[in-house]
Design an enzyme around this catalytic site. Structure first.
Site, PDB file in Angstrom:
ATOM      1  CD  GLU A  87     -14.861 -17.638 -12.173  1.00  0.00           C
ATOM      2  OE1 GLU A  87     -14.690 -18.704 -11.305  1.00  0.00           O
ATOM      3  OE2 GLU A  87     -14.534 -17.590 -13.198  1.00  0.00           O
ATOM      4  CG  ASP A  99     -15.125 -15.553 -15.569  1.00  0.00           C
ATOM      5  OD1 ASP A  99     -14.835 -14.960 -14.171  1.00  0.00           O
ATOM      6  OD2 ASP A  99     -15.045 -16.422 -16.027  1.00  0.00           O
ATOM      7  CD  GLU A 131     -11.263 -16.047 -19.076  1.00  0.00           C
ATOM      8  OE1 GLU A 131     -10.764 -16.835 -18.012  1.00  0.00           O
ATOM      9  OE2 GLU A 131     -12.246 -16.578 -19.973  1.00  0.00           O
ATOM     10  CD  GLN A 176     -13.883 -16.875 -23.152  1.00  0.00           C
ATOM     11  OE1 GLN A 176     -13.630 -17.131 -24.416  1.00  0.00           O
ATOM     12  NE2 GLN A 176     -13.378 -17.244 -22.080  1.00  0.00           N
ATOM     13  CB  THR A 177     -17.988 -11.425 -20.733  1.00  0.00           C
ATOM     14  OG1 THR A 177     -19.058 -11.515 -21.899  1.00  0.00           O
ATOM     15  CG2 THR A 177     -17.300 -10.079 -20.955  1.00  0.00           C
ATOM     16  CG  ASN A 178     -18.152 -18.074 -18.744  1.00  0.00           C
ATOM     17  OD1 ASN A 178     -19.632 -17.950 -19.065  1.00  0.00           O
ATOM     18  ND2 ASN A 178     -17.465 -19.002 -18.877  1.00  0.00           N
ATOM     19  CD1 TRP A 199      -6.660 -22.276 -22.044  1.00  0.00           C
ATOM     20  CD2 TRP A 199      -8.222 -20.851 -22.971  1.00  0.00           C
ATOM     21  NE1 TRP A 199      -7.067 -21.258 -21.174  1.00  0.00           N
ATOM     22  CE2 TRP A 199      -7.749 -20.343 -21.503  1.00  0.00           C
ATOM     23  CE3 TRP A 199      -8.974 -19.922 -23.702  1.00  0.00           C
ATOM     24  CZ2 TRP A 199      -8.333 -19.213 -21.279  1.00  0.00           C
ATOM     25  CZ3 TRP A 199      -9.605 -19.006 -23.166  1.00  0.00           C
ATOM     26  CH2 TRP A 199      -9.118 -18.482 -21.992  1.00  0.00           C
ATOM     27  N   GLY A 222      -7.627 -20.981 -30.066  1.00  0.00           N
ATOM     28  CA  GLY A 222      -7.906 -22.239 -29.632  1.00  0.00           C
ATOM     29  C   GLY A 222      -6.520 -23.005 -29.203  1.00  0.00           C
TER      30      GLY A 222
END
Length: 295
Positions: free
Chosen positions: A108, A110, A112, A125-127, A202, A206
């Site tokens: 994957e 990502d 986000e 946010q990347t992943n 989240w 958080g």
């Protein structure tokens, strides 16, 4: 000039213009309508179409969000969208644009976009998942307001690296580190997905900031649904044109000097979290991070 000289010049020109010697260049992302490459996947009544389908809006309310996916699956390529994110108080919302394979040990890639309270900046946010392993988050602030106008978000994926771009500025590179025993996505075709959904458990501080449903519906707008990839079946282990497309050529196997300068600029000015430097969460640095430090 005699005939032999003309023949020599002609031969040189033919050689210079042959596919093997021409410099490869990426196909510029072009505006294409939503329906050419994508289909809705859920809550179809929460997607609105404009300008003959060249622009769409995703809507999120306290009943549901919505999303869409590509018609095809792809092994490597260049994928981009222009997105205008949810304006105003967007805390708790997530706008996602990602590639994902279908298997349990999936790969994957990502993007986000994590909403925030009015006046606070969005977080991107990347992943990267490889073989089902994730926890490779990086987070940045953007250097512009992504709710005021459309901006381009794209992924260049080849055998050598995965590069995330914002308006053609590289913000992250995940290099192929198979030599370090780190899995890399190369044999699982992926579909492209996007969605707008509620993640106030989240997404913002958080989970401390909850979605204000009095502000609903939340709206994210999209256009320019560009795909330039090697389409493959879900069972395919390689693409029949692998190694022959523009993204496999030498000039796209790594960033050039100017792109590295831009990436360093993003790192120094806008990066707020990098799993590679989080010694509390990861006392032992992940192997690919050693290569990442060279950036």
């Amino acid at each position: 000039m005699n005939s032999k000289s003309w023949m020599l010049i002609f031969a040189v020109l033919v050689l210079a213009l042959s596919p093997e010697t021409m410099a490869a260049a990426p196909k510029k992302a072009v505006d294409v309508p939503f329906g050419r490459n994508y289909v809705p996947t859920w809550a179809l009544d929460h997607i609105k179409y404009f300008n003959g389908g060249s622009e769409i809006q995703l809507n999120l309310d306290n009943y549901t969000g919505t999303g869409f996916q590509s018609k095809g699956s792809y092994l490597f390529g260049h994928f981009s969208m222009k997105i205008k994110l949810v304006p105003g108080d967007s805390a708790g919302t997530v706008t996602a644009f990602y590639l994902s394979s279908q298997n349990s040990e999936h790969d994957e890639i990502d993007f986000e976009f994590l909403g925030n309270r009015t006046g606070q900046p969005y977080i991107l946010q990347t992943n990267v998942f490889t073989g089902g392993k994730d926890d490779r988050e990086q987070r940045i602030y953007l250097w512009f307001d992504p709710t005021k106008d459309y901006h381009s978000y794209s992924v260049l994926w080849n055998l050598y690296s995965i590069t995330f771009f914002v308006d053609d500025v590289p913000i992250r590179v995940f290099k192929n580190c198979k030599d370090l025993n780190v899995k890399f996505p190369f044999d699982q075709p992926m579909k492209i997905y996007s969605s707008l959904w509620n993640a106030d458990d989240w997404a913002t501080r958080g989970g401390l900031e909850k979605t204000n449903w009095q502000k609903a519906p939340f709206v994210a707008a999209y256009k320019s649904f560009h795909i330039d990839g090697c389409e493959a079946s879900v069972e395919a282990k390689f693409c029949d044109t692998q190694g022959k497309r523009w993204w496999d050529q030498k000039e796209f196997q790594d960033l050039d000097a100017q792109q590295y300068r831009r990436l360093k600029w993003v790192r120094s000015k806008y990066t707020i979290y990098n799993y590679c430097t989080d010694r509390k969460r990861y006392p032992t640095m992940s192997p690919e991070c050693k290569r990442d430090r060279d950036v």
